[in-house]
Design an enzyme around this catalytic site. Structure first.
Site, mmCIF file in Angstrom:
data_model
loop_
_atom_site.group_PDB
_atom_site.id
_atom_site.type_symbol
_atom_site.label_atom_id
_atom_site.label_comp_id
_atom_site.label_asym_id
_atom_site.label_seq_id
_atom_site.Cartn_x
_atom_site.Cartn_y
_atom_site.Cartn_z
ATOM 1 N N GLY A 89 7.997 16.356 39.309
ATOM 2 C CA GLY A 89 7.898 16.779 40.694
ATOM 3 C C GLY A 89 8.976 17.779 41.043
ATOM 4 N N LYS A 112 14.444 27.098 46.064
ATOM 5 C CA LYS A 112 14.815 26.473 44.790
ATOM 6 C C LYS A 112 16.330 26.261 44.784
ATOM 7 C CE LYS A 112 14.206 27.051 39.790
ATOM 8 N NZ LYS A 112 13.723 27.953 38.727
ATOM 9 N N GLY A 125 19.737 18.204 42.991
ATOM 10 C CA GLY A 125 18.826 19.069 43.718
ATOM 11 C C GLY A 125 19.361 20.454 43.994
ATOM 12 N N ARG A 175 11.647 31.562 46.214
ATOM 13 C CA ARG A 175 10.663 31.977 45.214
ATOM 14 C C ARG A 175 9.281 32.094 45.862
ATOM 15 N NH1 ARG A 175 10.532 28.419 39.908
ATOM 16 N NH2 ARG A 175 9.707 26.817 41.294
ATOM 17 N N ARG A 182 0.536 23.353 39.024
ATOM 18 C CA ARG A 182 0.787 23.394 37.586
ATOM 19 C C ARG A 182 -0.224 22.515 36.837
ATOM 20 N NH1 ARG A 182 7.003 23.948 37.521
ATOM 21 N NH2 ARG A 182 7.502 24.331 39.697
ATOM 22 N N ASP A 251 4.413 21.219 32.695
ATOM 23 C CA ASP A 251 4.756 21.323 34.116
ATOM 24 C C ASP A 251 5.298 22.700 34.463
ATOM 25 O OD1 ASP A 251 6.944 20.009 32.479
ATOM 26 O OD2 ASP A 251 8.100 20.618 34.230
ATOM 27 N N ASP A 261 9.377 29.511 36.357
ATOM 28 C CA ASP A 261 10.533 28.766 35.843
ATOM 29 C C ASP A 261 11.300 29.552 34.781
ATOM 30 O OD1 ASP A 261 10.392 26.670 37.575
ATOM 31 O OD2 ASP A 261 9.180 25.407 36.287
#
Length: 491
Positions: A89, A112, A125, A175, A182, A251, A261
Site C-alpha cells: 500500500g 510522496k 512515511g 508526483r 498497479r 507493485d 517508482d
C-alpha cells in the site's frame, strides 16, 4: 485567481472503502520550494496565478488541503523480488485527488514522502532529499525522451530531518500519473478471493484508462490484452535508452503503462546486458537484460487476478490468459527491433540488418562501449558533415567492418544521408541522466544546499536530442573515480 485553483474531479474514492484509507498529510515544520513545473501545471488545468503563489508550498508540503481534494492512501499487495507480500500500500504517499488535463486525460496528483499511513509498515512515511532529487531528474528526463512516465510537479524540502543510515534533510515530491493503479492492486483483492472487488477495480480501470473497450464483447480480455501491449511497448523503450528500473516488483507496474517508482534506477554508461545497479538486487533479478522477461512475469499475476473475469470456464480462462501473455514476447521483440533499427537509421528490417544490430551490440559489450554515445556518434557520422555539434567520442578500430556494413545498408535506404542523419538525431539522445551527474546533484543539494547542479541537469535534460556546446560536459561518461556502482531506494 480562482476559488478552486486545482479542479479536482475524484473517482477512485467512489470505490468501496476497502480500496483505500482517507488520510490527511502530516504537516511539516518549515517547507521551502525546491522546484516547480509550471508547464505541467498548465497542462493539468491548474490556475497559473495560484501556482506562482506561496500557497503552492503549503499545499504540496501537506500543510494545507485545498477544497475538492480528498486525500487517500490506497492498499495493494505485490511480489517483491519474487517474494509474495500480501499487504503493501501507499506507505509514504497520499493521493490529493484527480484532475482532467487539457488533453482530456485524467491524472492523479500524489504527495510522496508526506507522512505515515496505515500501510507504512513501521516506516516513517518520509523521504530524504536525495530520492526526491533523483525522481524529479529522471522522471522529467524520461518524459522528454518520449517514454511514458509519471511526472514531477513540485519538490519541496520539509525543514525536518529524516533518519536513514545517517541524518538527512527531508523532502516531498508531488508526483503526477495517468493512474497509480498497479498490478498489486489487483493481486491484493484476488488473493482475498474478493471477485466483486476485482471486477469493480477492472471496471474502474476500463472506464478511466481504456474507455474504448467499455462496450466490447469481452472487455476484461481486452483489458488484459491492452495492458500487456502497453508494457511491451514501454519495456522496449526502456531498453532502447539503456534505462534500468532496478525494482520491478509487481507493485511497481502500472496498468496504464507509465514508468513509476524511480528508486534505485539508473542509465547504463558502458553497454553490458547484465548491468545492474540496485543495492538491494543481490541476485541481479532486475538486470537490464532481464527486464522484458520480468515484465511478462509480472503481467502473469495480473492475468491470474483477472482469470474469473476472462471466462466462466476456468480452463478456457487459463488458455486465454496464456495466449495473451505469449503475445507479449512477439510485441516486445518487434517494438525493440524496430526501435533499434531506427537508432541505426534504418527503416527496412531484413535478416542482414537484424544480424548487424545483434553483432554491433555484442561488440559494444566486448569493447565496453558507451551505449548513449555510441549511437549518438553513429548519428554524427551518418552524413558527410554533422548538422549538430558532434560528440567527443570515437569507436575503436574493431568496429570498422561493422561500420562498413552499416553504411552499405544506408545505401539501400530511401532518402539522402542528411535525411537519415536527421531521423537518427531524433531517436539517439545526447543527454541522459547519467548516474554520476545525478549523484553530484544529490550530494550538492544534501550536503551544501546547492541546487544549481540539480536545476542545470533538469533544464538540460528537457532537450535531450539537441547538442548544445555549453553543456558538453554533461555528455561525457564518468571518469573511473566517478563511476557509480550502486543506487539506493531511500526507504
Amino acid at each position: 485567481m480562482t476559488d478552486r485553483p486545482i479542479p479536482f474531479d475524484n473517482t477512485y474514492i467512489r470505490l468501496p472503502e476497502k480500496f483505500y484509507s482517507q488520510e490527511i498529510p502530516t504537516a511539516v515544520a518549515a517547507p521551502k520550494l525546491i522546484r516547480s513545473n509550471p508547464e505541467l501545471a498548465e497542462d493539468l488545468g491548474i490556475d497559473p496565478e495560484w501556482f506562482a503563489s506561496d500557497d503552492v508550498v503549503s499545499v504540496f508540503s501537506g500543510n494545507a488541503v485545498l477544497d475538492g481534494s480528498q486525500p487517500i492512501a490506497t492498499v495493494y499487495a505485490g511480489h517483491q523480488f519474487g517474494n509474495w507480500n500480501p499487504q503493501l500500500g501507499d506507505g509514504r504517499a497520499i493521493m490529493l485527488g484527480e484532475v482532467i488535463g487539457k488533453n482530456g486525460q485524467r491524472y492523479d496528483i500524489q504527495l510522496k514522502g508526506s507522512g505515515q499511513t496505515p500501510f507504512s509498515r513501521m516506516g516513517d512515511g518520509r523521504s530524504p532529499l536525495g530520492p526526491v532529487i533523483r525522481e524529479y531528474i529522471v522522471s522529467e528526463a524520461m518524459a522528454a525522451l518520449g517514454i511514458p512516465t509519471t511526472r514531477s510537479l513540485v519538490a519541496v524540502v520539509t525543514g525536518e530531518p529524516v533518519v536513514r543510515e545517517s541524518v538527512l534533510p527531508g523532502a516531498i515530491l508531488t508526483r503526477v500519473a495517468r493512474s497509480h493503479i498497479r498490478v498489486g492492486h489487483f493481486q491484493y483483492f484476488s488473493a482475498r478471493q474478493d471477485l466483486e472487488a476485482v471486477k469493480a477495480l477492472a471496471d474502474h480501470v476500463i472506464e478511466r484508462d481504456f474507455p474504448e473497450i467499455g462496450e466490447a464483447n469481452h472487455p476484461y480480455i481486452e483489458l488484459l490484452e491492452k495492458s500487456i501491449s502497453r508494457q511491451a511497448q514501454l519495456i522496449a523503450q526502456w531498453q532502447l535508452v539503456g534505462f534500468i528500473h532496478g525494482v520491478m516488483n509487481t507493485d511497481n507496474m502500472l496498468i496504464c503503462g507509465d514508468t513509476i517508482d524511480y528508486g534505485p534506477c539508473a542509465f547504463m554508461d558502458e553497454y553490458h546486458p547484465n548491468t545492474c545497479f540496485s543495492s538491494i538486487d543481490h541476485g541481479k533479478r532486475y538486470a537490464y537484460q532481464n527486464q522484458p522477461a520480468i515484465a511478462q512475469w509480472n503481467l502473469s499475476w495480473l492475468a491470474q487476478a483477472l482469470l474469473p473475469l476472462l471466462d466462466e470456464d476456468s480452463s478456457m480462462a487459463i488458455e486465454i490468459a496464456r495466449e495473451k501473455l505469449n503475445d507479449f514476447v512477439d510485441e516486445y521483440q518487434l517494438a525493440y527491433m524496430e526501435g533499434l533499427h531506427r537508432k541505426f537509421g534504418l527503416t527496412v528490417m531484413t535478416q542482414e540488418s537484424v544480424k548487424l544490430a545483434e553483432d554491433f551490440l555484442k561488440l559494444m559489450t566486448r569493447e565496453a562501449a558507451d551505449f548513449t554515445l555510441t549511437f549518438r556518434h553513429l548519428s554524427d557520422i551518418a552524413a558527410d558533415s554533422a548538422t549538430q555539434p558532434p560528440v567527443d567520442y570515437q569507436l575503436p578500430e574493431s568496429f570498422t567492418d561493422l561500420l562498413n556494413q552499416w553504411k552499405d545498408l544506408h545505401g539501400q535506404e530511401d532518402g539522402s544521408q542528411e535525411e537519415i542523419q536527421k531521423r537518427m538525431y531524433t531517436v539517439n539522445p545526447v543527454y541522459i541522466p547519467r548516474n554520476h551527474l545525478v549523484e553530484d546533484a544529490i550530494k550538492a543539494a544534501q550536503h551544501n544546499g546547492d541546487l544549481r547542479p540539480f536545476h542545470r541537469l533538469v533544464d538540460t535534460l528537457a532537450d535531450p536530442f539537441n547538442h548544445h556546446p555549453d553543456n558538453n560536459d554533461l555528455t561525457r561518461p564518468p571518469e573511473p573515480h566517478e563511476v557509480v556502482l550502486q543506487t539506493f531506494c531511500g526507504t
